[in-house]
Scaffold this motif. Structure first.
Motif, PDB file in Angstrom:
ATOM      1  N   GLU A  42       0.815  -1.132  -0.020  1.00  0.00           N
ATOM      2  CA  GLU A  42      -0.098   0.057  -0.113  1.00  0.00           C
ATOM      3  C   GLU A  42       0.928   1.192   0.119  1.00  0.00           C
ATOM      4  OE1 GLU A  42      -3.226   0.042  -0.219  1.00  0.00           O
ATOM      5  OE2 GLU A  42      -3.976  -1.789   0.064  1.00  0.00           O
ATOM      6  N   PRO A  43       0.572   2.368  -0.654  1.00  0.00           N
ATOM      7  CA  PRO A  43      -0.837   2.572  -1.436  1.00  0.00           C
ATOM      8  C   PRO A  43      -0.701   2.134  -2.868  1.00  0.00           C
ATOM      9  CG  PRO A  43       0.287   4.447  -1.103  1.00  0.00           C
ATOM     10  CD  PRO A  43       1.164   3.711  -0.419  1.00  0.00           C
ATOM     11  N   LEU A  44       0.273   1.762  -3.386  1.00  0.00           N
ATOM     12  CA  LEU A  44       0.803   1.700  -4.672  1.00  0.00           C
ATOM     13  C   LEU A  44       0.082   0.393  -5.398  1.00  0.00           C
ATOM     14  CD1 LEU A  44       4.665   2.421  -4.619  1.00  0.00           C
ATOM     15  CD2 LEU A  44       2.767   3.702  -5.816  1.00  0.00           C
ATOM     16  N   GLN A  45       0.463  -0.892  -4.564  1.00  0.00           N
ATOM     17  CA  GLN A  45      -0.329  -2.214  -5.403  1.00  0.00           C
ATOM     18  C   GLN A  45      -0.186  -2.272  -6.641  1.00  0.00           C
ATOM     19  OE1 GLN A  45      -4.306  -1.639  -3.741  1.00  0.00           O
ATOM     20  NE2 GLN A  45      -3.987  -3.266  -2.208  1.00  0.00           N
ATOM     21  N   ILE A  46       1.100  -2.122  -7.160  1.00  0.00           N
ATOM     22  CA  ILE A  46       1.482  -2.403  -8.727  1.00  0.00           C
ATOM     23  C   ILE A  46       2.345  -3.587  -8.673  1.00  0.00           C
ATOM     24  CG2 ILE A  46       2.679  -1.258 -10.364  1.00  0.00           C
ATOM     25  CD1 ILE A  46       2.175   1.483  -9.475  1.00  0.00           C
ATOM     26  N   LYS A  47       1.754  -4.394  -9.673  1.00  0.00           N
ATOM     27  CA  LYS A  47       2.468  -5.551 -10.006  1.00  0.00           C
ATOM     28  C   LYS A  47       3.268  -5.383 -11.046  1.00  0.00           C
ATOM     29  CE  LYS A  47       1.934 -10.598 -10.820  1.00  0.00           C
ATOM     30  NZ  LYS A  47       1.113 -11.863 -10.781  1.00  0.00           N
ATOM     31  N   ASP A  57      12.414   3.457 -19.035  1.00  0.00           N
ATOM     32  CA  ASP A  57      11.500   4.802 -19.737  1.00  0.00           C
ATOM     33  C   ASP A  57      10.081   3.928 -20.513  1.00  0.00           C
ATOM     34  OD1 ASP A  57      12.958   3.334 -21.660  1.00  0.00           O
ATOM     35  OD2 ASP A  57      13.544   5.221 -23.026  1.00  0.00           O
ATOM     36  N   GLU A  58      10.276   3.289 -20.784  1.00  0.00           N
ATOM     37  CA  GLU A  58       9.043   2.151 -21.662  1.00  0.00           C
ATOM     38  C   GLU A  58       8.091   1.971 -20.580  1.00  0.00           C
ATOM     39  OE1 GLU A  58      10.097  -0.803 -24.120  1.00  0.00           O
ATOM     40  OE2 GLU A  58      11.153   0.497 -25.695  1.00  0.00           O
ATOM     41  N   TRP A  59       8.447   1.385 -19.565  1.00  0.00           N
ATOM     42  CA  TRP A  59       7.516   1.255 -18.466  1.00  0.00           C
ATOM     43  C   TRP A  59       7.012   2.460 -17.746  1.00  0.00           C
ATOM     44  CZ3 TRP A  59       7.643   2.173 -12.967  1.00  0.00           C
ATOM     45  CH2 TRP A  59       6.678   1.542 -12.286  1.00  0.00           C
ATOM     46  N   LEU A  60       7.657   3.424 -17.629  1.00  0.00           N
ATOM     47  CA  LEU A  60       6.971   4.846 -17.239  1.00  0.00           C
ATOM     48  C   LEU A  60       6.153   5.324 -18.212  1.00  0.00           C
ATOM     49  CD1 LEU A  60      10.272   6.457 -15.584  1.00  0.00           C
ATOM     50  CD2 LEU A  60       8.432   5.643 -14.549  1.00  0.00           C
ATOM     51  N   TYR A  61       6.309   5.181 -19.444  1.00  0.00           N
ATOM     52  CA  TYR A  61       5.433   5.629 -20.351  1.00  0.00           C
ATOM     53  C   TYR A  61       4.075   4.812 -20.176  1.00  0.00           C
ATOM     54  CZ  TYR A  61       3.342   6.595 -24.889  1.00  0.00           C
ATOM     55  OH  TYR A  61       2.412   7.242 -25.838  1.00  0.00           O
ATOM     56  N   LYS A  62       4.055   3.624 -20.133  1.00  0.00           N
ATOM     57  CA  LYS A  62       2.907   2.652 -19.863  1.00  0.00           C
ATOM     58  C   LYS A  62       2.284   3.059 -18.761  1.00  0.00           C
ATOM     59  CE  LYS A  62       4.684  -1.134 -22.534  1.00  0.00           C
ATOM     60  NZ  LYS A  62       5.045  -2.523 -22.455  1.00  0.00           N
ATOM     61  N   MET A  63       2.776   3.264 -17.581  1.00  0.00           N
ATOM     62  CA  MET A  63       2.120   3.571 -16.505  1.00  0.00           C
ATOM     63  C   MET A  63       1.333   5.055 -16.590  1.00  0.00           C
ATOM     64  SD  MET A  63       2.763   1.431 -13.989  1.00  0.00           S
ATOM     65  CE  MET A  63       2.376   0.170 -15.431  1.00  0.00           C
ATOM     66  N   LYS A  64       2.248   6.011 -17.104  1.00  0.00           N
ATOM     67  CA  LYS A  64       1.694   7.366 -17.558  1.00  0.00           C
ATOM     68  C   LYS A  64       0.406   7.326 -18.280  1.00  0.00           C
ATOM     69  CE  LYS A  64       1.475  11.773 -17.050  1.00  0.00           C
ATOM     70  NZ  LYS A  64       1.303  12.689 -15.884  1.00  0.00           N
ATOM     71  N   ALA A  65       0.510   6.292 -19.307  1.00  0.00           N
ATOM     72  CA  ALA A  65      -0.770   6.381 -20.318  1.00  0.00           C
ATOM     73  C   ALA A  65      -1.860   5.224 -19.656  1.00  0.00           C
ATOM     74  CB  ALA A  65      -0.172   5.590 -21.339  1.00  0.00           C
ATOM     75  N   ASP A  66      -1.511   4.533 -18.548  1.00  0.00           N
ATOM     76  CA  ASP A  66      -2.505   3.764 -18.058  1.00  0.00           C
ATOM     77  C   ASP A  66      -3.678   4.393 -17.236  1.00  0.00           C
ATOM     78  OD1 ASP A  66      -4.148   1.901 -16.733  1.00  0.00           O
ATOM     79  OD2 ASP A  66      -2.387   0.323 -16.306  1.00  0.00           O
ATOM     80  N   PRO A  67      -4.796   4.304 -17.480  1.00  0.00           N
ATOM     81  CA  PRO A  67      -5.659   5.218 -16.507  1.00  0.00           C
ATOM     82  C   PRO A  67      -5.808   4.625 -15.132  1.00  0.00           C
ATOM     83  CG  PRO A  67      -7.333   3.830 -18.340  1.00  0.00           C
ATOM     84  CD  PRO A  67      -5.716   3.768 -18.623  1.00  0.00           C
ATOM     85  N   LYS A  72      -1.462   7.644  -9.744  1.00  0.00           N
ATOM     86  CA  LYS A  72      -0.559   7.483  -8.864  1.00  0.00           C
ATOM     87  C   LYS A  72       0.670   7.716  -9.271  1.00  0.00           C
ATOM     88  CE  LYS A  72      -2.736   3.135  -7.483  1.00  0.00           C
ATOM     89  NZ  LYS A  72      -2.718   1.552  -7.158  1.00  0.00           N
ATOM     90  N   PHE A  73       0.729   8.520 -10.533  1.00  0.00           N
ATOM     91  CA  PHE A  73       2.145   8.699 -11.353  1.00  0.00           C
ATOM     92  C   PHE A  73       3.138   9.429 -10.335  1.00  0.00           C
ATOM     93  CE2 PHE A  73       5.180  10.341 -14.440  1.00  0.00           C
ATOM     94  CZ  PHE A  73       5.632   9.035 -15.153  1.00  0.00           C
ATOM     95  N   ALA A  74       2.681  10.462  -9.655  1.00  0.00           N
ATOM     96  CA  ALA A  74       3.459  11.257  -8.584  1.00  0.00           C
ATOM     97  C   ALA A  74       4.192  10.312  -7.504  1.00  0.00           C
ATOM     98  CB  ALA A  74       2.774  12.147  -8.060  1.00  0.00           C
ATOM     99  N   GLN A  75       3.135   9.254  -7.207  1.00  0.00           N
ATOM    100  CA  GLN A  75       3.850   8.399  -6.289  1.00  0.00           C
ATOM    101  C   GLN A  75       4.726   7.324  -6.843  1.00  0.00           C
ATOM    102  OE1 GLN A  75       0.021   6.324  -5.259  1.00  0.00           O
ATOM    103  NE2 GLN A  75      -0.205   7.517  -3.232  1.00  0.00           N
ATOM    104  N   ILE A  76       4.576   7.013  -8.078  1.00  0.00           N
ATOM    105  CA  ILE A  76       5.448   6.139  -8.455  1.00  0.00           C
ATOM    106  C   ILE A  76       6.865   6.970  -8.717  1.00  0.00           C
ATOM    107  CG2 ILE A  76       6.122   4.823 -11.053  1.00  0.00           C
ATOM    108  CD1 ILE A  76       3.124   4.644 -11.242  1.00  0.00           C
ATOM    109  N   ALA A  77       6.886   8.025  -9.230  1.00  0.00           N
ATOM    110  CA  ALA A  77       8.135   8.890  -9.326  1.00  0.00           C
ATOM    111  C   ALA A  77       8.807   8.934  -7.950  1.00  0.00           C
ATOM    112  CB  ALA A  77       8.076  10.192 -10.033  1.00  0.00           C
TER     113      ALA A  77
END
Length: 234
Positions: A42-47, A57-67, A72-77
């Motif tokens: 918690e609170p990410l819960q990203i597999k 960078d490709e993974w970050l792009y997918k995270m940003k594009a995924d609704p 959560k993108f700020a949390q991811i960064a």
């Protein structure tokens, strides 16, 4: 580590944490066993899936594009930065790895960024809001605690046995104010600690001991350490 190995700077490209795979950027930040625990918590819960994962960078792009992950993108960064920092602290400072604390640090980093870099259009900056101090009621005290931490390299003038080592020095302080806002008590002292979080925790513990003879008063203790406050609220 993999790039350093290819340049013959280090003898081994294996991850120093899990000691199972070659340490690439993707492995360090996403796939290492200790890192995976952070992303699943918690609170990410990203597999993080290994399938198709080739570049960070490709993974970050997918995270940003995924609704499902846009909010959560700020949390991811913030989490990526905390993972990188804690891994370096483990390798170079021998600090233990604590995934829960890494998550707390990332949350604190994000909260501070949101507080001071509000960029929502049409919304006034949060800094325009003034938090005024309100005195406590009679027979009560407001307590403010704080701590500082800084690793200090032993000077050349010190003993040769300790020359080049790093001492972990900190300081803690507490002030007490009454219902009129007057400073009535407090303390400040140096402490030997290994992290800022440890310094904040010791500040709180020492404050409780310092106030043990004031149990007849109503006490309100304040700290600016998000991790410390979060620890008591969970």
């Amino acid at each position: 580590m993999d790039n350093l190995y290819k340049r013959k700077i280090v003898p081994d490209p294996i991850c120093p944490l899990c000691k199972q795979e070659v340490e690439t950027v993707e492995h360090t930040l996403l796939l290492c066993s200790w890192t995976a625990r952070i992303w699943k918590s918690e609170p990410l819960q990203i597999k993080v899936s290994r399938t198709g994962l080739t570049r960070i960078d490709e993974w970050l792009y997918k995270m940003k594009a995924d609704p499902n992950h846009t909010t959560k993108f700020a949390q991811i960064a913030a989490t990526l930065w905390s993972i990188w920092k804690d891994q370096n602290n483990y390798i170079f400072g021998h600090h233990p790895l604590q995934p829960k604390q890494t998550v707390f640090r990332a949350a604190a980093l994000q909260e501070n960024y949101t507080k001071w870099h509000q960029k929502s259009k049409g919304e006034p900056p949060t800094s325009t809001h003034i938090n005024r101090w309100h005195p406590p009621t009679p027979n009560s005290l407001i307590i403010n605690i704080d701590a500082s931490f800084a690793p200090v390299e032993v000077a050349a003038s010190d003993s040769q046995a300790n020359k080049g080592t790093v001492e972990h020095r900190g300081a803690i302080a507490c002030i007490c104010r009454d219902s009129r806002g007057h400073l009535v008590d407090g303390f400040a002292k140096p402490v030997a600690v290994s992290s800022a979080e440890q310094a904040e925790a010791i500040a709180f513990l020492e404050t409780l001991i310092f106030l043990s003879n004031k149990s007849q008063l109503q006490l309100k203790v304040f700290s600016d350490s998000f991790l410390l406050v979060q620890s008591f609220s969970t």
